[in-house]
Design a protein around this motif. Structure first.
Motif, PDB file in Angstrom:
ATOM      1  N   GLU A 189     -20.907 -14.932 -11.781  1.00  0.00           N
ATOM      2  CA  GLU A 189     -20.529 -14.820 -10.378  1.00  0.00           C
ATOM      3  C   GLU A 189     -21.484 -13.960  -9.545  1.00  0.00           C
ATOM      4  OE1 GLU A 189     -15.843 -15.756 -10.143  1.00  0.00           O
ATOM      5  OE2 GLU A 189     -16.301 -13.722 -10.852  1.00  0.00           O
ATOM      6  N   HIS A 210     -18.781 -20.664  -4.677  1.00  0.00           N
ATOM      7  CA  HIS A 210     -18.193 -19.366  -4.326  1.00  0.00           C
ATOM      8  C   HIS A 210     -19.074 -18.224  -4.815  1.00  0.00           C
ATOM      9  CE1 HIS A 210     -16.744 -19.262  -8.527  1.00  0.00           C
ATOM     10  NE2 HIS A 210     -16.568 -17.966  -8.354  1.00  0.00           N
ATOM     11  N   SER A 237     -14.976 -24.643  -6.798  1.00  0.00           N
ATOM     12  CA  SER A 237     -14.275 -23.941  -5.715  1.00  0.00           C
ATOM     13  C   SER A 237     -14.551 -24.611  -4.374  1.00  0.00           C
ATOM     14  CB  SER A 237     -14.725 -22.475  -5.658  1.00  0.00           C
ATOM     15  OG  SER A 237     -16.024 -22.381  -5.093  1.00  0.00           O
ATOM     16  N   TYR A 238     -13.876 -24.090  -3.352  1.00  0.00           N
ATOM     17  CA  TYR A 238     -14.258 -24.464  -1.997  1.00  0.00           C
ATOM     18  C   TYR A 238     -15.669 -23.950  -1.723  1.00  0.00           C
ATOM     19  CZ  TYR A 238      -9.369 -25.554  -0.805  1.00  0.00           C
ATOM     20  OH  TYR A 238      -8.111 -26.107  -0.740  1.00  0.00           O
ATOM     21  N   ARG A 239     -16.352 -24.587  -0.764  1.00  0.00           N
ATOM     22  CA  ARG A 239     -17.696 -24.128  -0.378  1.00  0.00           C
ATOM     23  C   ARG A 239     -17.523 -22.876   0.505  1.00  0.00           C
ATOM     24  NH1 ARG A 239     -22.669 -27.104   0.388  1.00  0.00           N
ATOM     25  NH2 ARG A 239     -21.516 -29.050   0.175  1.00  0.00           N
ATOM     26  N   ASP A 240     -17.554 -21.707  -0.117  1.00  0.00           N
ATOM     27  CA  ASP A 240     -17.171 -20.490   0.590  1.00  0.00           C
ATOM     28  C   ASP A 240     -17.840 -19.255  -0.018  1.00  0.00           C
ATOM     29  OD1 ASP A 240     -15.838 -18.741   2.313  1.00  0.00           O
ATOM     30  OD2 ASP A 240     -14.060 -18.642   1.028  1.00  0.00           O
ATOM     31  N   PHE A 297     -16.201 -15.512  -1.150  1.00  0.00           N
ATOM     32  CA  PHE A 297     -16.036 -15.584  -2.604  1.00  0.00           C
ATOM     33  C   PHE A 297     -14.995 -16.627  -3.017  1.00  0.00           C
ATOM     34  CE2 PHE A 297     -15.063 -13.598  -6.842  1.00  0.00           C
ATOM     35  CZ  PHE A 297     -16.358 -13.673  -7.352  1.00  0.00           C
ATOM     36  N   GLY A 298     -14.874 -17.671  -2.205  1.00  0.00           N
ATOM     37  CA  GLY A 298     -13.954 -18.748  -2.562  1.00  0.00           C
ATOM     38  C   GLY A 298     -12.491 -18.393  -2.457  1.00  0.00           C
ATOM     39  N   ARG A 299     -12.186 -17.274  -1.816  1.00  0.00           N
ATOM     40  CA  ARG A 299     -10.793 -16.828  -1.737  1.00  0.00           C
ATOM     41  C   ARG A 299     -10.163 -17.080  -0.368  1.00  0.00           C
ATOM     42  NH1 ARG A 299     -11.761 -11.476  -5.455  1.00  0.00           N
ATOM     43  NH2 ARG A 299     -11.512 -12.558  -7.457  1.00  0.00           N
ATOM     44  N   HIS A 347     -11.307 -22.296  -8.822  1.00  0.00           N
ATOM     45  CA  HIS A 347     -11.395 -20.863  -8.556  1.00  0.00           C
ATOM     46  C   HIS A 347     -10.647 -20.482  -7.277  1.00  0.00           C
ATOM     47  CE1 HIS A 347     -13.156 -16.872  -7.826  1.00  0.00           C
ATOM     48  NE2 HIS A 347     -13.398 -17.291  -6.598  1.00  0.00           N
TER      49      HIS A 347
END
Length: 251
Positions: free
Chosen positions: A11, A38, A64-67, A71-73, A111
């Protein structure tokens, strides 16, 4: 009793590093490798996959989402076709690198916000399942017990594996307490390891309100991005082994 011990790894991003991946790979049996959306970048993914292969640790694609910024949260609204394509993109990329290192992706674990979303949203769950089915329908999806993705995946012939979180607080309904709430993440190694043993042997966990929640899980997660993650994971491993639990990857 056979239990898989998994952690989120790889990560970092560029010169930024998060956690001690090599130390955790000596403890866990499965590694959820960040796919770049993420966290993670090509070099980090390559190094993490190579180290996992060297240690005989099962590799999972942590989609994960593209974020990257959050951090994908951060929960996001993504059209099903776009989400399916983005999950497929991430899965294919990490599996390609893993195969170049002599291994392969053996499972998929969403994630952060995406993980929580597909526990309750059939539409988003279907997009993730469709991506896995398009790529390799034999790959299991790692998710919470009771998640709606179990039924969605079963309808498409995609297997699922239930997991529990030793270092996260639970609601009375069996969901995870949102990270924004106090006490959502548990940092005490003794408490975390005791919860892991209870999850493995008694198939239960105490919720934040003190009630008992049934947890039927084949895998237990310890997050790699929390402070003292290595110490927490080692305590969990040691206590599980002392309790007679066999640690073995599910995939």
């Amino acid at each position: 009793m056979v239990i898989d011990l998994n952690a989120d790894l790889g990560e970092g991003f560029g010169i930024w590093r998060l956690g001690d991946d090599l130390a955790l790979l000596d403890i866990v049996t499965s590694a959820n490798v960040a796919c770049g959306f993420h966290a993670g970048d090509p070099v980090t993914i390559r190094r993490t996959c190579a180290a996992a292969v060297d240690r005989g640790v099962s590799i999972g694609a942590q989609v994960s989402y593209r974020d990257l910024a959050h951090f994908g949260r951060r929960e996001m609204e993504v059209e099903p076709e776009e989400l399916c394509a983005e999950v497929l993109y991430q899965l294919a990329a990490v599996d390609g690198i893993a195969r170049a290192m002599g291994g392969r992706v053996s499972y998929v674990k969403p994630h952060g916000a995406l993980y929580n979303r597909i526990c309750r949203d059939p539409g988003q769950a279907a997009a993730v399942v469709d991506a896995v089915a398009d790529y390799d329908p034999t790959l299991p999806i790692l998710t919470l017990p009771g998640s709606v993705v179990h039924g969605v995946a079963a309808a498409e012939g995609v297997p699922t594996i239930a997991e529990a979180f030793a270092d996260r607080a639970y609601t009375p309904s069996g969901a995870l307490v949102p990270r924004r709430e106090p006490g959502a993440v548990i940092h005490d190694p003794a408490a975390v390891s005791a919860r892991a043993v209870r999850m493995a042997l008694d198939k239960s966990v105490l919720a934040a309100d003190g009630s008992q929640v049934e947890v039927l899980a084949r895998s237990i997660c310890v997050h790699g991005d929390t402070p003292d993650a290595v110490r927490l994971a080692q305590a969990v491993r040691d206590q599980l082994l002392e309790a007679g639990v066999v640690l073995q990857a599910f995939a």
